[in-house]
Design a protein around this motif. Structure first.
Motif: not given
Length: 174
Positions: A33-59
């Motif tokens: 979900n590529e984005s160079e916009n920092l506000e948008e990137a923050q939102s994408i990252y925060s949502k993914a980090y809240q998803d337990a299934e995605i969080q560990e793989d992302l980390k």
């Protein structure tokens, strides 16, 4: 505060912003979900980090590829949002710095010169928060990811030159 002391704060915060912004933009690539916009990137990252299934793989991917990860609430962008909402506390920034230092031996003691409780930042905790907030707000206007070239190296050279001239020395002496 003289230029030599201020230099540690400014360079440390520039580096923290660089690490944070780079991680945010890279995480959007990892999440397809590529984005160079920092506000948008923050939102994408925060949502993914809240998803337990995605969080560990992302980390794990961030640790493998970048050697560090910053919790969504401690990214430079998230701290700027706190500043805008008048809820910023230096302790949040301190935790982000500590997390990076502890993430990999390469980063050990990286930010040791940033004493966020120094009386030189202000006589009260409120004044210290205001000083750090003002510097961070000024840096927030920069998008280091959009810079063509070595943003961190060029910023470092420029700032060292500025600090040296203010102290009456040449950059090499400084």
């Amino acid at each position: 505060m003289d230029a030599n002391e201020y230099k540690s704060y400014l360079l440390g915060l520039v580096f923290y912003k660089y690490l944070s912004d780079t991680m945010l933009v890279y995480s959007t690539k990892l999440l397809s979900n590529e984005s160079e916009n920092l506000e948008e990137a923050q939102s994408i990252y925060s949502k993914a980090y809240q998803d337990a299934e995605i969080q560990e793989d992302l980390k794990d991917a961030l640790k493998d590829d970048m050697s560090y990860e910053i919790k969504p609430e401690l990214t430079f962008q998230a701290l700027i949002e706190e500043i805008d909402n008048h809820t910023f506390q230096r302790e949040h920034l301190q935790q982000g710095l500590r997390d990076i230092e502890q993430s990999n031996k390469v980063f050990e003691d990286l930010f040791e010169d940033l004493d966020l409780n120094s009386k030189k930042l202000g006589s009260t905790p409120q004044k210290q928060n205001e000083t750090i907030s003002a510097v961070m707000k000024a840096l927030a206007e920069l998008n280091l990811n959009e810079y063509n070239g070595d943003a961190l190296g060029d910023a470092y050279e420029y700032l060292i030159g500025q600090f040296a001239s203010e102290s009456g020395k040449k950059a090499g002496e400084f």
